[in-house]
Design a protein around this motif. Sequence first.
Motif, mmCIF file in Angstrom:
data_model
loop_
_atom_site.group_PDB
_atom_site.id
_atom_site.type_symbol
_atom_site.label_atom_id
_atom_site.label_comp_id
_atom_site.label_asym_id
_atom_site.label_seq_id
_atom_site.Cartn_x
_atom_site.Cartn_y
_atom_site.Cartn_z
ATOM 1 N N GLN A 151 0.837 -1.195 0.000
ATOM 2 C CA GLN A 151 0.000 0.000 0.000
ATOM 3 C C GLN A 151 0.879 1.254 0.000
ATOM 4 N N ALA A 152 0.263 2.373 -0.358
ATOM 5 C CA ALA A 152 0.990 3.643 -0.421
ATOM 6 C C ALA A 152 0.619 4.510 0.777
ATOM 7 N N LEU A 153 1.606 4.783 1.612
ATOM 8 C CA LEU A 153 1.414 5.669 2.763
ATOM 9 C C LEU A 153 1.703 7.099 2.324
ATOM 10 N N THR A 154 0.723 7.970 2.481
ATOM 11 C CA THR A 154 0.897 9.374 2.114
ATOM 12 C C THR A 154 1.413 10.155 3.311
ATOM 13 N N LYS A 155 2.549 10.841 3.127
ATOM 14 C CA LYS A 155 3.107 11.689 4.174
ATOM 15 C C LYS A 155 3.334 13.072 3.570
ATOM 16 N N SER A 156 2.414 13.976 3.845
ATOM 17 C CA SER A 156 2.460 15.310 3.259
ATOM 18 C C SER A 156 3.558 16.164 3.894
ATOM 19 N N LYS A 157 4.468 16.658 3.053
ATOM 20 C CA LYS A 157 5.519 17.542 3.561
ATOM 21 C C LYS A 157 4.917 18.846 4.063
ATOM 22 N N LYS A 158 3.824 19.269 3.433
ATOM 23 C CA LYS A 158 3.160 20.502 3.849
ATOM 24 C C LYS A 158 2.668 20.386 5.286
ATOM 25 N N ILE A 159 2.112 19.223 5.628
ATOM 26 C CA ILE A 159 1.619 19.030 6.993
ATOM 27 C C ILE A 159 2.783 18.818 7.957
ATOM 28 N N SER A 160 3.788 18.073 7.522
ATOM 29 C CA SER A 160 4.912 17.772 8.418
ATOM 30 C C SER A 160 5.662 19.028 8.839
ATOM 31 N N THR A 161 5.593 20.086 8.023
ATOM 32 C CA THR A 161 6.316 21.322 8.336
ATOM 33 C C THR A 161 5.383 22.420 8.854
ATOM 34 N N THR A 162 4.215 22.035 9.342
ATOM 35 C CA THR A 162 3.312 23.020 9.934
ATOM 36 C C THR A 162 3.756 23.332 11.362
ATOM 37 N N ASN A 163 3.053 24.246 11.989
ATOM 38 C CA ASN A 163 3.402 24.665 13.352
ATOM 39 C C ASN A 163 2.850 23.669 14.369
ATOM 40 N N TRP A 164 3.715 22.780 14.835
ATOM 41 C CA TRP A 164 3.295 21.767 15.805
ATOM 42 C C TRP A 164 3.194 22.330 17.218
ATOM 43 N N ALA A 165 3.619 23.568 17.406
ATOM 44 C CA ALA A 165 3.534 24.187 18.732
ATOM 45 C C ALA A 165 2.211 24.918 18.940
#
Length: 216
Positions: A151-165
């Motif tokens: 299967q293909a796991l989608t990992k969005s770079k846009k989400i990964s670099t959002t403000n996690w704080a």
Amino acid sequence: MSDAPEAITGLPPYEGIRLADVRLVKTAADAEAAKAALLAADAIGFDTESKPTFVKGESSDGPHLIQFADDRKAWLFQVGDAFPHLAAVKAILESDLTLKIGFGLSDDVKRVRAKLGIEPLKVVDLGVVLRVPGQKNDLGAKSAVAKYFGQALTKSKKISTTNWATPRLNEKQILYAADDAQVALRVYRHWIGIGNVLPPIKPPKRPRIGKPASPA
């Protein structure tokens, strides 16, 4: 197998965790319930997220989010200036009875140690464990899902670099973080289920302490 998009083109999508199965830990009761559920498991998924830095020379003060998952649910602990759930997270990560499973956990371990004074035990980095002889690079979550689940796991770079704080995580952030923790556990369960055996877990590497200055 590469984590590049072309390596997983054409595969059906990986079905991640449902939003209804993710818990944002807000109260002391939430933290105790999460701790009880997670420490009852033999293995749990583990990951962290940190607010990205964009200025040269700037260092991250993460983690800003710590996520755990069992086979059915995920729990997200937001780490702010005040962190009332430190005792619960410390108990989970320092348990020597429950395996903490994840991908690329070296930085995560360093950050929780530096920021929270926690020394995670029984940490299993699947990126290292799943390497085959002759493979130089660690295996990423996307490649592992393609290899073991087809299967293909989608990992969005846009989400990964959002403000996690941010105090208010949006739905996409919540699902991204929860999937990061649970997908590792799912891959581990599958890998063990097809007859593999986990190698001995090495004790954590503790930071070096500088030598005392020589007397004058």
